[in-house]
Structures are given as structure tokens and as C-alpha cells.
Design a protein around this motif. Structure first.
Motif, PDB file in Angstrom:
ATOM      1  N   LEU A   1       0.830  -1.206   0.000  1.00 38.28           N
ATOM      2  CA  LEU A   1       0.000   0.000   0.000  1.00 38.28           C
ATOM      3  C   LEU A   1       0.860   1.249   0.000  1.00 38.28           C
ATOM      4  CD1 LEU A   1      -2.849  -0.957   2.501  1.00 38.28           C
ATOM      5  CD2 LEU A   1      -2.821  -1.133   0.001  1.00 38.28           C
ATOM      6  N   GLY A   2       2.132   1.074   0.209  1.00 34.22           N
ATOM      7  CA  GLY A   2       3.123   2.143   0.226  1.00 34.22           C
ATOM      8  C   GLY A   2       4.464   1.489   0.471  1.00 34.22           C
ATOM      9  N   ASP A   3       5.500   2.304   0.639  1.00 35.29           N
ATOM     10  CA  ASP A   3       6.828   1.729   0.839  1.00 35.29           C
ATOM     11  C   ASP A   3       6.962   1.012   2.177  1.00 35.29           C
ATOM     12  OD1 ASP A   3       7.726   2.669  -1.606  1.00 35.29           O
ATOM     13  OD2 ASP A   3       8.336   4.604  -0.771  1.00 35.29           O
ATOM     14  N   ALA A   4       6.071   1.294   3.122  1.00 34.56           N
ATOM     15  CA  ALA A   4       6.232   0.724   4.462  1.00 34.56           C
ATOM     16  C   ALA A   4       4.936   0.111   4.990  1.00 34.56           C
ATOM     17  CB  ALA A   4       6.732   1.801   5.432  1.00 34.56           C
ATOM     18  N   GLU A   5       4.052  -0.326   4.094  1.00 41.73           N
ATOM     19  CA  GLU A   5       2.808  -0.949   4.548  1.00 41.73           C
ATOM     20  C   GLU A   5       2.384  -2.042   3.574  1.00 41.73           C
ATOM     21  OE1 GLU A   5      -1.433   0.352   6.523  1.00 41.73           O
ATOM     22  OE2 GLU A   5      -0.623   1.596   4.907  1.00 41.73           O
ATOM     23  N   LEU A   6       2.055  -3.193   4.139  1.00 37.10           N
ATOM     24  CA  LEU A   6       1.631  -4.350   3.360  1.00 37.10           C
ATOM     25  C   LEU A   6       0.182  -4.684   3.652  1.00 37.10           C
ATOM     26  CD1 LEU A   6       4.541  -6.953   3.701  1.00 37.10           C
ATOM     27  CD2 LEU A   6       3.582  -6.141   1.546  1.00 37.10           C
ATOM     28  N   VAL A   7      -0.490  -5.215   2.648  1.00 37.54           N
ATOM     29  CA  VAL A   7      -1.810  -5.800   2.845  1.00 37.54           C
ATOM     30  C   VAL A   7      -1.738  -7.215   2.286  1.00 37.54           C
ATOM     31  CG1 VAL A   7      -2.721  -4.903   0.670  1.00 37.54           C
ATOM     32  CG2 VAL A   7      -4.303  -5.521   2.482  1.00 37.54           C
ATOM     33  N   PHE A   8      -2.429  -8.149   2.937  1.00 32.99           N
ATOM     34  CA  PHE A   8      -2.444  -9.536   2.483  1.00 32.99           C
ATOM     35  C   PHE A   8      -3.703 -10.198   3.012  1.00 32.99           C
ATOM     36  CE2 PHE A   8      -0.331  -9.366   6.553  1.00 32.99           C
ATOM     37  CZ  PHE A   8      -0.781 -10.480   7.250  1.00 32.99           C
ATOM     38  N   ALA A   9      -4.032 -11.346   2.449  1.00 30.11           N
ATOM     39  CA  ALA A   9      -5.189 -12.109   2.919  1.00 30.11           C
ATOM     40  C   ALA A   9      -4.708 -13.182   3.890  1.00 30.11           C
ATOM     41  CB  ALA A   9      -5.930 -12.752   1.749  1.00 30.11           C
ATOM     42  N   ASP A  10      -5.489 -13.390   4.957  1.00 31.44           N
ATOM     43  CA  ASP A  10      -5.154 -14.425   5.942  1.00 31.44           C
ATOM     44  C   ASP A  10      -6.445 -14.900   6.584  1.00 31.44           C
ATOM     45  OD1 ASP A  10      -3.538 -16.121   7.397  1.00 31.44           O
ATOM     46  OD2 ASP A  10      -3.126 -14.660   8.974  1.00 31.44           O
ATOM     47  N   ASP A  11      -6.444 -16.150   7.055  1.00 37.52           N
ATOM     48  CA  ASP A  11      -7.667 -16.690   7.653  1.00 37.52           C
ATOM     49  C   ASP A  11      -7.492 -16.965   9.136  1.00 37.52           C
ATOM     50  OD1 ASP A  11      -6.126 -18.968   7.693  1.00 37.52           O
ATOM     51  OD2 ASP A  11      -7.703 -20.288   6.952  1.00 37.52           O
ATOM     52  N   SER A  12      -6.775 -16.094   9.831  1.00 35.63           N
ATOM     53  CA  SER A  12      -6.540 -16.270  11.265  1.00 35.63           C
ATOM     54  C   SER A  12      -7.829 -16.257  12.072  1.00 35.63           C
ATOM     55  CB  SER A  12      -5.601 -15.168  11.777  1.00 35.63           C
ATOM     56  OG  SER A  12      -6.118 -13.882  11.467  1.00 35.63           O
ATOM     57  N   ALA A  13      -8.906 -15.679  11.515  1.00 26.84           N
ATOM     58  CA  ALA A  13     -10.191 -15.635  12.218  1.00 26.84           C
ATOM     59  C   ALA A  13     -11.169 -16.674  11.677  1.00 26.84           C
ATOM     60  CB  ALA A  13     -10.806 -14.239  12.117  1.00 26.84           C
ATOM     61  N   GLY A  14     -10.702 -17.588  10.818  1.00 25.28           N
ATOM     62  CA  GLY A  14     -11.580 -18.643  10.313  1.00 25.28           C
ATOM     63  C   GLY A  14     -12.069 -18.420   8.904  1.00 25.28           C
ATOM     64  N   ARG A  15     -12.014 -17.194   8.393  1.00 29.37           N
ATOM     65  CA  ARG A  15     -12.333 -16.892   7.000  1.00 29.37           C
ATOM     66  C   ARG A  15     -11.191 -16.043   6.456  1.00 29.37           C
ATOM     67  NH1 ARG A  15     -18.014 -17.810   5.977  1.00 29.37           N
ATOM     68  NH2 ARG A  15     -17.386 -17.636   3.783  1.00 29.37           N
ATOM     69  N   TRP A  16     -10.821 -16.289   5.200  1.00 25.56           N
ATOM     70  CA  TRP A  16      -9.794 -15.452   4.620  1.00 25.56           C
ATOM     71  C   TRP A  16     -10.300 -14.028   4.482  1.00 25.56           C
ATOM     72  CZ3 TRP A  16      -8.960 -20.319   1.671  1.00 25.56           C
ATOM     73  CH2 TRP A  16      -7.684 -20.858   1.901  1.00 25.56           C
ATOM     74  N   GLY A  17      -9.570 -13.099   5.065  1.00 22.21           N
ATOM     75  CA  GLY A  17      -9.903 -11.687   4.974  1.00 22.21           C
ATOM     76  C   GLY A  17      -8.643 -10.862   4.856  1.00 22.21           C
ATOM     77  N   LEU A  18      -8.785  -9.610   4.433  1.00 21.82           N
ATOM     78  CA  LEU A  18      -7.632  -8.746   4.252  1.00 21.82           C
ATOM     79  C   LEU A  18      -7.107  -8.243   5.593  1.00 21.82           C
ATOM     80  CD1 LEU A  18      -8.706  -6.646   1.135  1.00 21.82           C
ATOM     81  CD2 LEU A  18      -7.305  -8.717   1.230  1.00 21.82           C
ATOM     82  N   HIS A  19      -5.778  -8.143   5.685  1.00 24.28           N
ATOM     83  CA  HIS A  19      -5.089  -7.613   6.849  1.00 24.28           C
ATOM     84  C   HIS A  19      -4.029  -6.633   6.366  1.00 24.28           C
ATOM     85  CE1 HIS A  19      -6.906 -11.253   8.460  1.00 24.28           C
ATOM     86  NE2 HIS A  19      -6.620 -10.861   9.671  1.00 24.28           N
ATOM     87  N   ARG A  20      -3.727  -5.652   7.186  1.00 25.48           N
ATOM     88  CA  ARG A  20      -2.674  -4.709   6.843  1.00 25.48           C
ATOM     89  C   ARG A  20      -1.675  -4.644   7.988  1.00 25.48           C
ATOM     90  NH1 ARG A  20      -6.123   0.486   5.702  1.00 25.48           N
ATOM     91  NH2 ARG A  20      -4.132   1.226   4.873  1.00 25.48           N
TER      92      ARG A  20
END
Length: 426
Positions: free
Chosen positions: A218-237
Motif C-alpha cells: 500500500l506504500g513503501d512501508a505498509e503491506l496488505v495480504f489475505a489471511d484466515d486467522s479468524a476462520g475466514r480469509w480476509g484482508l489484513h494490513r
């Protein structure tokens, strides 16, 4: 008309189904055109690249297909200056093609390649070498000048692993690369992590994650990715502190749906950031819904023809390229303006008669480790029905998974559960 299953009249044949609609294999904005990959059934499934101007960019006999991880994916990409990069199906070498010229090899013989991506004029790829013991997979940068065609040492190896790697992503300033990695003892939906490294040869850092997919910057120092740590794949930053992850990743617009599914192929794109900070993402809960996520996490749906296996292939300004299937249209490719809502069909997307289309019915059955969630597709035929005392034939499609040697991950109630059933509509 009442008649037994298997004897219903049908206007469809195997041949007509095979040629009726294209299989789209990725799409890109290229200059003023749109390019996309497409299989050619009449040429034994050769994958070509076509353009919205009507040209065939990748002519026969060339075919873009990857064998990395067996399933392949990401076998072609292009830069904005109309240069095509593709994996030759015959020998798995990466080649460069300027339209109107012959393809030029960029990698030497031997390894397979896939997951191609051009960012800031730099060509990233996943390389798989099955000639070594143990096998190795790597995130690499390939010189686009052809200097590595006969000299493998000219290729920059960013990460070499005895496990699996996918989804390389270069930061906007070109100083860091992120990717997904998992080991040979796990499936990627059980455990996969985002890793990142500062170039040219910094330490490898791991972003806290459980079953990560598709990191983007999202910028030089911020990432977004999908993860299912809560049971459903959702976006995290997650923000970076220098070259390392800072605070714990934070959910972005959580929903009772999945942004992502099993990482079978390397070319899937479940979301794309826009230049203004918004994100266009696919959410799956039985069917696909495309949403626009604002910086504050607010999400609104946009009306698109596709609602099955939709991929957000590329973004430019407020426009996105979507490919996928539909419950009321044939597989297709569309360009959608997320602000105006204007949708233009680029390829396929023809209306279908819903009366002939089996409708998905969610079902649950008991399994050895709990409930198994699946979808059944009862036969559909507007001109025929079966006697009340007859049952339809079914084809059951199941992925058996693997035997766990460690505690199983939390169960996911999800349309991407690895079991399914489909009815023979005959």
C-alpha cells in the motif's frame, strides 16, 4: 416430459461445451489496450495472448503455460510498453516477445517458471528446480535484456527454499520484496506465511500470519495480504518498522466471507489496490461478490456479471479488469469502472438460459472429523423431469487432503471447503 435420468434430451454436447466459451488466463492493461490469456480448444488447449484491438499477441505454435507446483499459473505478463513475457509450455523457459518479432529466451534450460510479474520494469518469477535433491523453489528477478539466457548466474535469487513460494511483490521504492512461503509438510491453507526481505541481501523477516495469500504494497512501508486467522480469509494490513513488521497485522473490513481460496495456481488475484488507497476485492460466500473497500474499512458492493471464481486481474485508475464465471453468463472478461459502475464486456460473458443451469444447494454431511460442507447441483432441464421414485446419478468431487501429523487447524465454514458434489444433468 417424464423420463428416467440419463435419457433426458439436451441441446448440449461435449464438443459444444468445450468450444462455447473461452477459458481466460489472466488479463492486463497494456497501453491503450487490454491483453488477456485464452485457451484454444481446437489447438489442443494452447494458451495464447490476445488483445482488445483484435490481434493475437502470442501466435502459434507458442503456448504460455507453467508447470511450477504442477498446477502452474502466472505463465505470462506484460509491461505497459507492450512487451510480453511468457513461460513457454514446451521447455518452461521465460521468453520476451515484442509484437511482430520472434520470442527471445531470458532464462536458461532446466528449471520451470511461473508466477510472472513485472513491476517498475523488473521481472519477478517463481522458479522450480526438480533436478536437485531436495527440490528447490525460488523467488527470482530475471534480467529482461536476455543476459541470463545462457548464464544462470545473471539471475538474482531473492529467496531459495526447499518448500514452496508464491506471489512475489516489489515495494513501490524497489527496496523490498514480499512473498508467500510454506513448507513441504503443510498445505498452504493449513500454514503459509508472508515473508519479506530488504534488497539487495537483507535478512528474511516473517509477518505474523496463519494461511497467507497475495501480499501487496500500500506504500513503501505498509503491506496488505489475505489471511484466515479468524476462520475466514480476509484482508489484513501491517506497517513496517524499518525493514521488519511493526505491530500485529490488523483486519481490514472483516466479513463473513472469504477473500481467497486454496493456493493451487500462482496467478490468482483476489484483490487489487487502487492508486487512491482503495481496494477492490472479491468476497466469496457461496457466490462471489466484488466490493470496493475505502481506507477507513467501509465496503460497498459493485454490480458485475461474474459471480464465480472471479479474479481481479489488474487495476488502472478507477478501472479494474475482472475475469471469471457467472451463474447467468458464460465465462468472460470485463472492465469495470468502480466509480461510475460502467461495465464493458471484453470477451465472453454471453447470457445463458438459467433454466438449463443447475443451481447450487448447500449441504452438510457427517465426516470423520466433523461436518463436511459441500454444494450439490441437482439436474436442471426445462423440457424433462424424472419419476418421483427415481434418484439422479451424482458425480462426487472430493479433495481428500492429507493425514495430519500435528493438530488440525480450526475448521472453516467456507465455500472453499475441500469437498463438493455435482449432479449429472442428463
Amino acid at each position: 416430459m417424464s423420463s428416467p435420468y440419463g435419457s433426458w434430451p439436451s441441446p448440449f454436447s461435449a464438443a459444444s461445451v468445450a468450444v462455447s466459451s473461452p477459458r481466460i488466463d489472466g488479463a492486463r492493461f497494456v497501453g491503450s489496450e487490454i491483453w488477456w490469456g485464452e485457451s484454444v480448444p481446437s489447438e489442443k488447449g494452447r494458451v495464447t495472448v490476445r488483445s482488445s484491438s483484435g490481434d493475437e499477441i502470442l501466435p502459434a505454435p507458442w503456448s504460455a503455460r507453467s508447470r511450477v507446483h504442477e498446477y502452474g499459473g502466472g505463465a505470462w505478463t506484460a509491461d505497459r510498453q507492450s512487451t510480453l513475457y511468457f513461460v513457454d509450455a514446451a521447455d518452461q523457459r521465460v521468453r520476451r516477445l515484442v509484437p511482430g518479432t520472434e520470442p527471445v529466451p531470458l532464462t536458461p534450460q532446466g528449471a520451470a517458471h511461473g508466477g510472472l510479474r513485472v513491476q517498475a520494469g523488473r521481472l519477478l518469477a517463481v522458479r522450480e528446480d526438480l533436478s536437485t535433491t531436495p527440490h528447490t523453489r525460488s523467488i527470482i528477478e530475471i534480467p529482461v535484456d536476455g543476459s541470463a539466457a545462457d548464464d544462470a548466474s545473471a539471475i538474482r535469487v531473492i529467496r531459495e527454499s526447499e518448500g514452496f513460494v508464491a506471489h512475489p511483490a516489489l515495494s513501490p521504492d524497489g527496496e523490498r520484496i514480499a512473498w508467500v512461503e510454506w513448507d513441504t509438510g503443510r498445505m498452504p491453507w493449513e500454514e503459509a506465511h508472508v515473508r519479506l526481505v530488504a534488497l539487495p541481501a537483507g535478512d528474511v523477516h516473517t509477518v505474523p500470519s496463519r494461511a497467507a495469500l497475495q501480499p501487496e504494497w500500500l506504500g513503501d512501508a505498509e503491506l496488505v495480504f489475505a489471511d484466515d486467522s479468524a476462520g475466514r480469509w480476509g484482508l489484513h494490513r501491517v506497517a513496517l518498522d524499518g525493514d521488519v513488521p511493526g505491530a500485529e497485522p490488523q483486519p481490514l473490513a472483516p466479513a463473513d466471507a472469504d477473500t481467497g481460496y486454496g493456493l493451487w495456481v500462482l496467478g490468482n488475484r483476489w484483490y487489487q489496490p487502487l492508486n487512491d488507497g482503495r481496494i477492490v476485492a472479491v468476497r466469496t460466500n457461496g457466490r462471489d461478490l466484488v466490493v470496493v473497500i475505502d481506507a477507513d474499512g467501509a465496503a460497498r458492493p459493485i454490480d458485475v456479471p461474474g459471480d464465480g471464481h472471479v479474479s481481479v486481474d489488474d487495476a488502472e485508475g478507477t478501472r479494474v479488469l475482472l475475469s471469471g464465471n457467472g451463474s447467468h453468463v458464460t465465462p468472460g472478461l470485463w472492465v469495470v469502472d468502480v466509480d461510475s459502475g460502467e461495465t464493458v464486456t471484453v470477451r465472453g460473458g454471453e447470457p445463458v438460459d438459467a433454466r438449463w443451469m443447475p443451481r447450487a444447494v448447500p449441504i452438510e454431511v457427517d465426516g470423520a472429523h466433523g461436518e463436511v460442507h459441500a454444494f450439490a447441483y441437482p439436474p436442471a432441464n426445462p423440457d424433462a423431469s424424472a419419476p418421483d421414485d427415481e434418484l439422479p446419478p451424482y458425480i462426487v468431487l472430493v479433495h481428500g487432503g492429507r493425514r495430519h501429523t500435528s493438530p488440525a487447524p480450526p475448521r472453516r465454514r467456507s465455500p472453499t471447503t475441500r469437498a463438493g458434489a455435482s449432479a449429472c444433468s442428463t
